[in-house]
Design a protein around this motif. Structure first.
Motif, short mmCIF file in Angstrom:
data_model
loop_
_atom_site.label_atom_id
_atom_site.label_comp_id
_atom_site.label_asym_id
_atom_site.label_seq_id
_atom_site.Cartn_x
_atom_site.Cartn_y
_atom_site.Cartn_z
N PHE A 15 -38.37 23.09 14.86
CA PHE A 15 -38.10 21.66 15.04
C PHE A 15 -38.97 20.83 14.10
O PHE A 15 -38.52 19.81 13.57
CB PHE A 15 -38.35 21.25 16.49
N LEU A 16 -40.21 21.24 13.89
CA LEU A 16 -41.09 20.51 12.98
C LEU A 16 -40.57 20.58 11.54
O LEU A 16 -40.60 19.59 10.80
CB LEU A 16 -42.51 21.06 13.06
N ASP A 17 -40.06 21.75 11.15
CA ASP A 17 -39.46 21.87 9.83
C ASP A 17 -38.22 20.99 9.72
O ASP A 17 -37.97 20.36 8.69
CB ASP A 17 -39.08 23.33 9.54
N GLY A 18 -37.42 20.96 10.78
CA GLY A 18 -36.25 20.10 10.79
C GLY A 18 -36.62 18.63 10.72
O GLY A 18 -35.96 17.84 10.03
N ALA A 19 -37.70 18.24 11.40
CA ALA A 19 -38.18 16.86 11.34
C ALA A 19 -38.63 16.51 9.94
O ALA A 19 -38.43 15.37 9.47
CB ALA A 19 -39.31 16.66 12.34
N ARG A 20 -39.25 17.45 9.25
CA ARG A 20 -39.67 17.20 7.86
C ARG A 20 -38.46 16.90 6.98
O ARG A 20 -38.49 15.97 6.16
CB ARG A 20 -40.43 18.41 7.33
N VAL A 21 -37.39 17.67 7.13
CA VAL A 21 -36.17 17.43 6.36
C VAL A 21 -35.59 16.06 6.70
O VAL A 21 -35.18 15.29 5.82
CB VAL A 21 -35.13 18.54 6.62
N THR A 22 -35.56 15.72 7.99
CA THR A 22 -35.03 14.42 8.43
C THR A 22 -35.83 13.28 7.82
O THR A 22 -35.26 12.31 7.30
CB THR A 22 -35.07 14.33 9.96
N ILE A 23 -37.16 13.38 7.85
CA ILE A 23 -38.01 12.31 7.34
C ILE A 23 -37.86 12.17 5.83
O ILE A 23 -37.76 11.05 5.29
CB ILE A 23 -39.48 12.56 7.72
N LEU A 24 -37.83 13.29 5.11
CA LEU A 24 -37.68 13.23 3.65
C LEU A 24 -36.34 12.61 3.28
O LEU A 24 -36.26 11.78 2.35
CB LEU A 24 -37.81 14.63 3.06
N LEU A 25 -35.28 13.00 3.97
CA LEU A 25 -33.96 12.45 3.68
C LEU A 25 -33.92 10.96 4.00
O LEU A 25 -33.33 10.16 3.24
CB LEU A 25 -32.90 13.20 4.50
N LEU A 26 -34.55 10.56 5.09
CA LEU A 26 -34.60 9.15 5.46
C LEU A 26 -35.35 8.33 4.41
O LEU A 26 -34.86 7.30 3.94
CB LEU A 26 -35.28 9.00 6.82
N LEU A 27 -36.54 8.79 4.02
CA LEU A 27 -37.35 8.04 3.07
C LEU A 27 -36.68 7.95 1.70
O LEU A 27 -36.66 6.88 1.07
CB LEU A 27 -38.73 8.68 2.94
N ALA A 28 -36.13 9.07 1.23
CA ALA A 28 -35.49 9.07 -0.08
C ALA A 28 -34.25 8.17 -0.09
O ALA A 28 -34.04 7.41 -1.05
CB ALA A 28 -35.10 10.50 -0.47
N SER A 29 -33.45 8.23 0.96
CA SER A 29 -32.25 7.41 1.02
C SER A 29 -32.59 5.93 1.18
O SER A 29 -31.96 5.07 0.54
CB SER A 29 -31.36 7.87 2.19
N ALA A 30 -33.57 5.63 2.01
CA ALA A 30 -33.95 4.24 2.23
C ALA A 30 -34.53 3.62 0.97
O ALA A 30 -34.20 2.47 0.63
CB ALA A 30 -34.96 4.14 3.38
N ALA A 31 -35.38 4.36 0.25
CA ALA A 31 -35.99 3.82 -0.96
C ALA A 31 -34.93 3.56 -2.03
O ALA A 31 -34.91 2.50 -2.66
CB ALA A 31 -37.04 4.80 -1.48
N ALA A 32 -34.05 4.53 -2.24
CA ALA A 32 -33.00 4.36 -3.25
C ALA A 32 -32.01 3.28 -2.83
O ALA A 32 -31.57 2.46 -3.66
CB ALA A 32 -32.28 5.69 -3.48
N GLY A 33 -31.65 3.25 -1.55
CA GLY A 33 -30.70 2.25 -1.07
C GLY A 33 -31.24 0.84 -1.18
O GLY A 33 -30.52 -0.09 -1.58
N LEU A 34 -32.52 0.64 -0.87
CA LEU A 34 -33.13 -0.69 -0.98
C LEU A 34 -33.21 -1.12 -2.44
O LEU A 34 -32.93 -2.28 -2.77
CB LEU A 34 -34.52 -0.68 -0.34
N SER A 35 -33.59 -0.21 -3.32
CA SER A 35 -33.67 -0.53 -4.75
C SER A 35 -32.30 -0.93 -5.29
O SER A 35 -32.19 -1.84 -6.13
CB SER A 35 -34.21 0.67 -5.54
N LEU A 36 -31.26 -0.25 -4.82
CA LEU A 36 -29.90 -0.56 -5.27
C LEU A 36 -29.39 -1.87 -4.67
O LEU A 36 -28.65 -2.62 -5.33
CB LEU A 36 -28.98 0.59 -4.88
#
Length: 234
Positions: A15-36
């Motif tokens: 679950f901790l590994d899964g949470a890491r994937v969730t957080i990375l996907l969230l941060l990467a998508s949010a940063a790119a989406g806000l910049s766009l």
């Protein structure tokens, strides 16, 4: 009926590994989406229809179709075109993580664009007039007055958008990404214990939601404190 805590403990690393994937996907998508979304929001409120109408179409389509369909279109749809498979981007476009990032980025960019566009339209006319009276150029007005003010006004809404985006990452398991929900599904498939599997996933999502909302409350207190009513004011 007793909850099997041993099952939860044994699967906690997964679950901790899964949470890491969730957080990375969230941060990467949010940063790119806000910049766009920042330049798109400026184009969205433009009086030039050649700028505003394509952005309106982009946001209308992305907000009017399910995110899961958009994810499938990127992950499965692009692969059917020979031009895509023969391009230099194919090593990236065949990766589920990259495809999920594209889908989530475009989706959150659409919502954030409309959010910021609304905040730009809500800018008091007096602020723009004051900036012009000081001799500011159009670029200076946007970068120093309009965009910073719009971001501050849209902050509470954007916090909700990030929470919704974090929850939406649960569908990334549909393209084989092993995030929180996929781990819960695997645990349930192996143990047939739904409460332990999906209950643990729910606690992880709840913890992430509390972290996001707590962070945005701090940002709102710092950036919107000029809107707070003074103590003792009626």
């Amino acid at each position: 009926m007793m909850i099997d805590l041993q099952i939860i403990q044994d699967n906690l690393p997964a679950f901790l590994d899964g949470a890491r994937v969730t957080i990375l996907l969230l941060l990467a998508s949010a940063a790119a989406g806000l910049s766009l979304s920042l330049p798109l929001a400026v184009a969205r409120v433009s009086a030039n229809p050649f700028l505003s109408r394509p952005v309106f179409l982009f946001t209308y389509v992305l907000r009017g179709t399910p995110l899961l369909v958009q994810l499938f279109m990127v992950y499965f749809g692009l692969a059917q075109f020979d031009l895509v498979r023969e391009s230099s981007l194919w090593p990236l476009l065949r990766e589920p993580w990259f495809c999920a990032w594209i889908a989530f980025t475009l989706n959150t960019a659409a919502y954030t664009t409309e959010m910021l566009a609304g905040a730009l339209r809500a800018t008091p006319a007096g602020e723009v007039e004051a900036a012009r009276s000081l001799g500011m150029t159009g670029f200076d007005i946007y970068t120093r007055i309009l965009i910073p003010g719009a971001v501050r006004r849209a902050l509470p809404q954007y916090g909700n958008e990030l929470v919704m985006l974090m929850h939406a990452t649960s569908i990334a398991s549909a393209v084989t990404l092993v995030e929180i929900t996929r781990v819960a599904r695997d645990v349930h498939a192996n143990t047939l214990l739904a409460v332990e599997a999906f209950g643990t996933a729910a606690l992880f999502y709840l913890a992430l939601t509390l972290c996001i909302t707590g962070l945005f409350r701090l940002l709102e207190r710092r950036l919107l404190r000029h809107l707070a009513r003074p103590a003792g004011a009626s």
